[in-house]
Design an enzyme around this catalytic site. Structure first.
Site, mmCIF file in Angstrom:
data_model
loop_
_atom_site.group_PDB
_atom_site.id
_atom_site.type_symbol
_atom_site.label_atom_id
_atom_site.label_comp_id
_atom_site.label_asym_id
_atom_site.label_seq_id
_atom_site.Cartn_x
_atom_site.Cartn_y
_atom_site.Cartn_z
ATOM 1 N N GLY A 36 0.840 -1.201 0.000
ATOM 2 C CA GLY A 36 0.000 0.000 0.000
ATOM 3 C C GLY A 36 0.877 1.254 0.000
ATOM 4 O O GLY A 36 0.669 2.178 -0.794
ATOM 5 N N HIS A 37 1.893 1.268 0.873
ATOM 6 C CA HIS A 37 2.807 2.421 0.904
ATOM 7 C C HIS A 37 3.550 2.553 -0.427
ATOM 8 O O HIS A 37 3.767 3.654 -0.923
ATOM 9 C CB HIS A 37 3.862 2.250 2.007
ATOM 10 N N GLY A 147 -3.030 7.602 1.470
ATOM 11 C CA GLY A 147 -3.840 6.457 1.045
ATOM 12 C C GLY A 147 -5.307 6.640 1.413
ATOM 13 O O GLY A 147 -5.632 7.154 2.481
ATOM 14 N N LYS A 149 -7.352 4.435 2.274
ATOM 15 C CA LYS A 149 -7.849 3.561 3.347
ATOM 16 C C LYS A 149 -8.198 4.417 4.569
ATOM 17 O O LYS A 149 -9.191 4.180 5.245
ATOM 18 C CB LYS A 149 -6.819 2.506 3.741
ATOM 19 N N GLN A 153 -8.881 10.577 7.557
ATOM 20 C CA GLN A 153 -7.582 11.280 7.642
ATOM 21 C C GLN A 153 -7.373 12.169 6.413
ATOM 22 O O GLN A 153 -6.934 13.320 6.531
ATOM 23 C CB GLN A 153 -6.451 10.256 7.763
ATOM 24 N N VAL A 176 -4.970 -0.515 -1.421
ATOM 25 C CA VAL A 176 -4.369 -1.731 -1.981
ATOM 26 C C VAL A 176 -4.794 -2.891 -1.089
ATOM 27 O O VAL A 176 -4.714 -2.799 0.140
ATOM 28 C CB VAL A 176 -2.830 -1.622 -2.035
ATOM 29 N N SER A 186 -0.376 -1.914 8.306
ATOM 30 C CA SER A 186 0.716 -2.405 9.153
ATOM 31 C C SER A 186 0.150 -3.183 10.338
ATOM 32 O O SER A 186 0.798 -4.070 10.874
ATOM 33 C CB SER A 186 1.552 -1.230 9.658
ATOM 34 N N ARG A 187 -1.081 -2.834 10.745
ATOM 35 C CA ARG A 187 -1.677 -3.518 11.904
ATOM 36 C C ARG A 187 -2.103 -4.947 11.572
ATOM 37 O O ARG A 187 -2.341 -5.733 12.486
ATOM 38 C CB ARG A 187 -2.859 -2.722 12.459
HETATM 39 O O1 PAF Z 1 -1.309 7.417 7.789
HETATM 40 C C1 PAF Z 1 -0.284 7.386 8.504
HETATM 41 O O2 PAF Z 1 0.555 6.469 8.424
HETATM 42 C C2 PAF Z 1 -0.036 8.500 9.519
HETATM 43 O O3 PAF Z 1 -1.232 8.908 10.095
HETATM 44 C C3 PAF Z 1 0.744 9.681 8.935
HETATM 45 C C4 PAF Z 1 -0.060 10.403 7.846
HETATM 46 C C5 PAF Z 1 2.069 9.213 8.374
HETATM 47 C C6 PAF Z 1 1.024 10.720 10.042
HETATM 48 O O4 PAF Z 1 1.791 10.161 11.063
#
Ligand code: PAF
Length: 281
Positions: A36-37, A147, A149, A153, A176, A186-187
């Protein structure tokens, strides 16, 4: 690929890149990278000349009972993945570089942050908007990629960027999924084999909602109840929230007339997972 650890060095690098006419793209992450990243990185490469990936497990966005200490960290692995994927710079500051003991300033976005994840994770978005502002001030990006997901945010960061006149283009990239449709996170690393199987209920319930809407159901109450019932068939799963919201305003919808975003947060065992899906009529 360069690794930069201090705000000052990052700002100097950003200044010289800008002087050389380069467009800087930022991918903010907390490490523990997955595909995803890497899709955010691919998007950033398309939109800019130089891609900076920040890795910082941000303490201010974790509540006192959350998983800050346990959050997966493996810088060497992340570095290898980023070299292979073609990142130009890793910005990897330490906690006391970002939050020295004299630190007192926070950025908050009202209203949008009070519901959904904001309601169950008080202070979470204040931490996110604060660190994203600090990352923008260090990396000086022309664009930043997030992202989808983390649907709320993205909405909160867009609001902040507009309200504070930040000169950064906010770009989003689609969720993704693993082969079996679990959204990458990651969780997911925390899930036991059984929990990993139970976690499929997130996407299955989104699919169920989409099917009901496609079949003509418009009453949000009925749709929510149907997917709640589906989720609660699983013993080890509990619901934090299921909402059907307007994709732009995040307002709850009662009756579907147009596009709708189905957003949910579910605990599988102790692990809180989120997912979302948009349905356009
Ligand atoms: O989505 C994330 O991984 C975090 O909330 C972010 C945007 C890197 C801020 O720490």
């Amino acid at each position: 690929m360069k690794i930069i650890n201090t705000v000052k060095a990052m700002q100097q690098e950003a200044d010289s890149l800008r002087m050389a006419g380069k467009r800087i793209g930022l991918v903010p992450t907390m490490g523990a990278l997955h595909d995803g990243h890497l899709s955010l990185l691919t998007m950033a490469k398309e939109k800019s000349d130089i891609v900076v990936v920040s890795i910082f497990v941000n303490p201010t966005q974790f509540g006192p009972d959350e998983d800050l200490d346990a959050y997966p960290r493996d810088f060497d692995r992340d570095e290898r993945l980023l070299i292979r994927a073609g990142a130009d710079i890793i910005y990897y500051p330490a906690v006391d570089e970002m939050y020295p003991t004299s630190y007192h300033t926070y950025v908050t976005v009202d209203t949008l942050t009070e519901k959904l994840c904001g309601a169950s994770r008080p202070g979470h978005f204040r931490g996110v908007t604060t660190i994203v502002t600090k990352l923008f001030n260090a990396v000086k990006p022309h664009c930043a990629v997030f992202g989808e997901k983390d649907f709320q945010q993205v909405a909160v960061i867009r609001r902040m960027a507009v309200d504070l006149n930040m000169d950064v283009e906010i770009i989003t990239a689609p969720i993704v999924r693993e082969k079996d449709s679990l959204a990458m996170s990651s969780r997911n690393n925390y899930l036991s084999i059984e929990e990993r199987q139970d976690a499929l209920i997130l996407y299955n319930s989104l699919e169920k909602a989409r099917k009901l809407i496609r079949e003509g159901m418009r009453d949000v109450d009925k749709i929510s109840k149907a997917i709640e019932a589906l989720i609660l068939e699983k013993d080890n799963v509990s619901i934090d929230y299921i909402n059907l919201i307007h994709p732009g305003t995040l307002e709850d919808i009662q009756h579907i007339e147009d596009s709708v975003q189905i957003v949910l947060a579910v605990f599988v065992g102790k692990i809180r997972l989120i997912d979302n899906l948009r349905v356009d009529l």
